[in-house]
Scaffold this motif. Sequence first.
Motif, short mmCIF file in Angstrom:
data_model
loop_
_atom_site.label_atom_id
_atom_site.label_comp_id
_atom_site.label_asym_id
_atom_site.label_seq_id
_atom_site.Cartn_x
_atom_site.Cartn_y
_atom_site.Cartn_z
N ALA A 1 4.78 10.51 6.58
CA ALA A 1 3.55 10.74 5.81
C ALA A 1 3.15 9.47 5.06
O ALA A 1 1.98 9.08 5.06
CB ALA A 1 3.75 11.89 4.83
N VAL A 2 4.12 8.80 4.43
CA VAL A 2 3.81 7.56 3.70
C VAL A 2 3.37 6.47 4.68
O VAL A 2 2.37 5.78 4.45
CB VAL A 2 5.03 7.09 2.88
N ASN B 1 2.06 6.81 7.62
CA ASN B 1 0.75 7.13 8.19
C ASN B 1 -0.37 6.84 7.20
O ASN B 1 -1.46 6.38 7.59
CB ASN B 1 0.71 8.60 8.61
N ASP B 2 -0.14 7.09 5.92
CA ASP B 2 -1.14 6.76 4.91
C ASP B 2 -1.41 5.25 4.87
O ASP B 2 -2.55 4.81 4.75
CB ASP B 2 -0.70 7.24 3.53
N VAL B 3 -0.33 4.46 4.95
CA VAL B 3 -0.49 3.01 4.96
C VAL B 3 -1.26 2.57 6.20
O VAL B 3 -2.16 1.73 6.13
CB VAL B 3 0.89 2.31 4.91
N ARG C 1 -3.41 4.30 7.93
CA ARG C 1 -4.82 4.67 7.80
C ARG C 1 -5.56 3.69 6.90
O ARG C 1 -6.69 3.29 7.20
CB ARG C 1 -4.94 6.10 7.25
N TYR C 2 -4.95 3.30 5.79
CA TYR C 2 -5.60 2.35 4.89
C TYR C 2 -5.87 1.02 5.61
O TYR C 2 -6.93 0.42 5.44
CB TYR C 2 -4.72 2.10 3.66
N ARG D 1 8.41 3.93 7.38
CA ARG D 1 8.71 5.26 7.91
C ARG D 1 10.19 5.58 7.74
O ARG D 1 10.56 6.70 7.35
CB ARG D 1 8.31 5.32 9.39
N GLN E 1 0.80 -1.22 0.00
CA GLN E 1 0.00 0.00 0.00
C GLN E 1 0.84 1.27 0.00
O GLN E 1 0.28 2.37 -0.05
CB GLN E 1 -0.93 0.01 1.22
N ASP F 1 1.23 8.33 -6.67
CA ASP F 1 0.56 7.02 -6.58
C ASP F 1 1.36 5.89 -7.21
O ASP F 1 0.79 4.83 -7.52
CB ASP F 1 -0.84 7.05 -7.19
#
Length: 328
Positions: free
Chosen positions: A189-190, A192-194, A196-197, A183, A35, A41
Amino acid sequence: MAVDPHLPAPHRVVVLLLAPAVGFDATIPSALFGQAVDVSDHPLYDVVTCGLDEGPVATTTGYGLMPTGGPELLATADTVVVPGTRYPSVRRDGVLSPELAAALARVPSTARIVSICTGAFVLAAAGLFAGRRATTHWRAAADFRAVYPDVDLDEAVLFVDDGRVLSSAGLAAGIDLCLHIIRADHGSAVANDVARYCVVPPWREGGQAQFISAPMPDPGDQGTAATRAWALANLTEPLTVSQLAAHAQMSTRTFNRRFREETGDAPGTWVRKRRIDRARELLERRDLSIDAVATLAGLGSGDNLRHHLRRGIGMSPSAYRRTFTGVG
């Protein structure tokens, strides 16, 4: 996977499945690394699985996993992940079977090596923990020490990052380690996005110690979770132990005991770690000075931030910012 020839190749993660594999562990690398994408993207990792041959790999829970290919894929790895396993020779005898030794010999010398849960037995049998700390599932710790008495095992932590070789505690701690690697590779940021998904926290407080079987606390005791949440929202305050205990409406002695039981850390240590976590997030913003980061993270001064960051992760604030943003 189709790859844009104008972009750098994604980092290749090869997951080595050894029967009987822990199925949950085996799915973590694909779910997390798969992810991770850049701002356009584009995938940052290419995750494949392999076995000692190309046939299905039995799991500990009654189903099989079909790997992408055989051990030849290990030669293409930038990172190798070994999920939990009950592979007999490493769990019982402390040695690699000939076919496993031959497979691991294909791994490039530059590759990062990661174990999840009892995958640590494989890394130990391969001699990869020599001179390094390691962890594994707390329930397997006694067996691990019996087979590998020379390894510096710490079953109280969620994961250990010892440079090229990393290990996680049991099961879901593999998620914590994969997020940590993302991380470290690409910034908060990357990661945290993973997170959240996957609907998981970007990091978890404390260590594996909080999950080890222990006597139940007294019925009259209250937990410290609300106070920890309050502390996270007020990291710029002094946050002494007496202040924290007063917020939790406990005596200092009771608060210290309960806090250690729930997080694995003393209150002061936990607060310092959270301030460093906050500072790392802020350092990835280019619009804040080192002194401003220190103030907003509750570390007071730039000198104090430099001291704690170097002590905590071995980097100066400028080096950390340069690593994750490209700006000194």
